[in-house]
Design a protein around this motif. Structure first.
Motif, mmCIF file in Angstrom:
data_model
loop_
_atom_site.group_PDB
_atom_site.id
_atom_site.type_symbol
_atom_site.label_atom_id
_atom_site.label_comp_id
_atom_site.label_asym_id
_atom_site.label_seq_id
_atom_site.Cartn_x
_atom_site.Cartn_y
_atom_site.Cartn_z
ATOM 1 N N CYS A 61 0.864 -1.184 0.000
ATOM 2 C CA CYS A 61 0.000 0.000 0.000
ATOM 3 C C CYS A 61 0.897 1.229 0.000
ATOM 4 N N LEU A 62 0.683 2.106 -0.938
ATOM 5 C CA LEU A 62 1.495 3.314 -1.048
ATOM 6 C C LEU A 62 1.092 4.351 0.003
ATOM 7 N N PRO A 63 2.017 5.198 0.432
ATOM 8 C CA PRO A 63 1.661 6.267 1.361
ATOM 9 C C PRO A 63 0.503 7.121 0.815
ATOM 10 N N GLY A 64 -0.466 7.376 1.694
ATOM 11 C CA GLY A 64 -1.641 8.153 1.319
ATOM 12 C C GLY A 64 -2.795 7.324 0.799
ATOM 13 N N GLU A 65 -2.551 6.069 0.489
ATOM 14 C CA GLU A 65 -3.597 5.190 -0.022
ATOM 15 C C GLU A 65 -4.203 4.368 1.126
ATOM 16 N N ALA A 66 -5.264 3.623 0.823
ATOM 17 C CA ALA A 66 -5.922 2.781 1.822
ATOM 18 C C ALA A 66 -6.380 1.478 1.179
ATOM 19 N N VAL A 67 -6.295 0.393 1.952
ATOM 20 C CA VAL A 67 -6.784 -0.918 1.532
ATOM 21 C C VAL A 67 -7.574 -1.519 2.690
ATOM 22 N N ARG A 68 -8.392 -2.505 2.376
ATOM 23 C CA ARG A 68 -9.245 -3.139 3.375
ATOM 24 C C ARG A 68 -8.863 -4.597 3.577
ATOM 25 N N ARG A 100 -4.216 12.849 2.345
ATOM 26 C CA ARG A 100 -4.711 11.765 1.473
ATOM 27 C C ARG A 100 -5.049 10.516 2.278
ATOM 28 N N CYS A 101 -4.303 10.240 3.353
ATOM 29 C CA CYS A 101 -4.622 9.089 4.214
ATOM 30 C C CYS A 101 -6.059 9.171 4.712
ATOM 31 N N TYR A 102 -6.432 10.336 5.212
ATOM 32 C CA TYR A 102 -7.787 10.512 5.750
ATOM 33 C C TYR A 102 -8.833 10.448 4.639
ATOM 34 N N ARG A 103 -8.565 11.128 3.510
ATOM 35 C CA ARG A 103 -9.539 11.100 2.408
ATOM 36 C C ARG A 103 -9.718 9.694 1.857
ATOM 37 N N SER A 104 -8.628 8.985 1.597
ATOM 38 C CA SER A 104 -8.752 7.655 0.997
ATOM 39 C C SER A 104 -9.390 6.672 1.973
ATOM 40 N N SER A 105 -9.122 6.826 3.270
ATOM 41 C CA SER A 105 -9.755 5.957 4.265
ATOM 42 C C SER A 105 -11.255 6.211 4.343
ATOM 43 N N LEU A 106 -11.647 7.485 4.330
ATOM 44 C CA LEU A 106 -13.078 7.808 4.379
ATOM 45 C C LEU A 106 -13.796 7.381 3.101
ATOM 46 N N LYS A 107 -13.129 7.528 1.966
ATOM 47 C CA LYS A 107 -13.721 7.085 0.703
ATOM 48 C C LYS A 107 -13.939 5.570 0.717
ATOM 49 N N LEU A 108 -12.938 4.831 1.181
ATOM 50 C CA LEU A 108 -13.078 3.378 1.261
ATOM 51 C C LEU A 108 -14.155 2.993 2.273
ATOM 52 N N ALA A 109 -14.198 3.680 3.409
ATOM 53 C CA ALA A 109 -15.243 3.407 4.403
ATOM 54 C C ALA A 109 -16.631 3.619 3.803
ATOM 55 N N ALA A 110 -16.801 4.667 3.006
ATOM 56 C CA ALA A 110 -18.088 4.919 2.348
ATOM 57 C C ALA A 110 -18.426 3.799 1.379
ATOM 58 N N LYS A 131 2.775 16.293 16.217
ATOM 59 C CA LYS A 131 1.423 15.935 16.655
ATOM 60 C C LYS A 131 0.410 17.046 16.455
ATOM 61 N N ASP A 132 0.776 18.287 16.780
ATOM 62 C CA ASP A 132 -0.197 19.372 16.647
ATOM 63 C C ASP A 132 -0.565 19.610 15.192
ATOM 64 N N GLU A 133 0.405 19.532 14.311
ATOM 65 C CA GLU A 133 0.141 19.736 12.890
ATOM 66 C C GLU A 133 -0.669 18.566 12.312
ATOM 67 N N ALA A 134 -0.342 17.349 12.732
ATOM 68 C CA ALA A 134 -1.088 16.174 12.259
ATOM 69 C C ALA A 134 -2.550 16.250 12.687
ATOM 70 N N CYS A 135 -2.782 16.720 13.901
ATOM 71 C CA CYS A 135 -4.147 16.871 14.402
ATOM 72 C C CYS A 135 -4.919 17.862 13.540
ATOM 73 N N GLY A 136 -4.332 19.008 13.258
ATOM 74 C CA GLY A 136 -5.000 20.013 12.430
ATOM 75 C C GLY A 136 -5.310 19.499 11.038
ATOM 76 N N ILE A 137 -4.375 18.770 10.446
ATOM 77 C CA ILE A 137 -4.594 18.192 9.111
ATOM 78 C C ILE A 137 -5.731 17.184 9.167
ATOM 79 N N ALA A 138 -5.739 16.340 10.194
ATOM 80 C CA ALA A 138 -6.805 15.340 10.326
ATOM 81 C C ALA A 138 -8.173 16.010 10.412
ATOM 82 N N VAL A 142 -10.986 15.851 7.391
ATOM 83 C CA VAL A 142 -12.267 15.196 7.669
ATOM 84 C C VAL A 142 -13.416 16.181 7.460
ATOM 85 N N ALA A 143 -13.275 17.410 7.953
ATOM 86 C CA ALA A 143 -14.338 18.419 7.769
ATOM 87 C C ALA A 143 -14.577 18.688 6.287
ATOM 88 N N ASP A 144 -13.507 18.827 5.519
ATOM 89 C CA ASP A 144 -13.645 19.071 4.075
ATOM 90 C C ASP A 144 -14.309 17.891 3.380
#
Length: 190
Positions: A61-68, A100-110, A131-138, A142-144
């Motif tokens: 699995c490439l960085p930013g992608e998601a698999v199930r 992309r990690c969050y977007r691809s995970s949410l897309k796969l979850a949908a 950690k603070d920057e990762a939290c803001g990105i997450a 997710v909101a977007d």
């Protein structure tokens, strides 16, 4: 418009009982340390067997992608593996990869029909993402995503499960800022 409940809690993601858990995996899907190792241990050998099949089929699995994979012994319906970036000082596209990690995970979850999704703190352990920057990105990603998602595919609940108290404090602080600033794009926070 129906909102999605978003919350942050402190706990063990392997004990969560919603529809889908997101695993902060490595690109080989080998089950490593941190949350990845904990998920593989709690879920049992079936997860490793399915990860081996993914490696045979597509090389990992490439960085930013998601698999199930199936969840093994975890108390959820789906296990989504995503590969976060290794922090290299911010000049190697790490922020975009994490989003992309969050977007691809949410897309796969949908696509899987998951109504509730739990995320760990992706890339903030041995991968060294601040950690603070990762939290803001997450939270922003997710909101977007939720703002653009069709209501029928939008999850009802998203939970950020923080193993460490400092991560939980960051999520609580930044979620409060989102609520106060209206930056949550119409989603209700808990």
């Amino acid at each position: 418009m129906k909102g999605t409940g978003i919350e942050a809690i402190r706990g063990d993601i392997t004990a969560w009982g919603g529809d889908a858990i997101v695993n902060a995996a490595n690109s080989g899907l080998f089950g490593g340390g941190g949350v990845d190792g904990a998920i593989h241990r709690a879920g049992g050998p079936a997860i490793a067997e399915e990860c081996a099949e993914i490696r045979r089929r597509q090389g990992g699995c490439l960085p930013g992608e998601a698999v199930r994979t199936g969840p093994g012994r975890l108390g959820v319906r789906h296990l989504i593996h995503t590969v976060g970036p290794i922090w290299k000082g911010g000049s190697a596209g790490e922020r975009d990869i994490l989003a992309r990690c969050y977007r691809s995970s949410l897309k796969l979850a949908a696509e899987l029909g998951a109504r509730s999704v739990a995320f760990p703190n992706i890339s903030t352990g041995i991968y060294g993402f601040p950690k603070d920057e990762a939290c803001g990105i997450a939270l922003r990603t997710v909101a977007d995503y939720l703002a653009a998602a069709a209501e029928e595919t939008r999850p009802e609940e998203i939970v950020f499960i923080c193993f460490e108290a400092d991560n939980l404090a960051l999520y609580e602080e930044q979620m409060e800022h989102f609520k106060q600033s209206g930056d949550h794009k119409g989603n209700r926070g808990k």
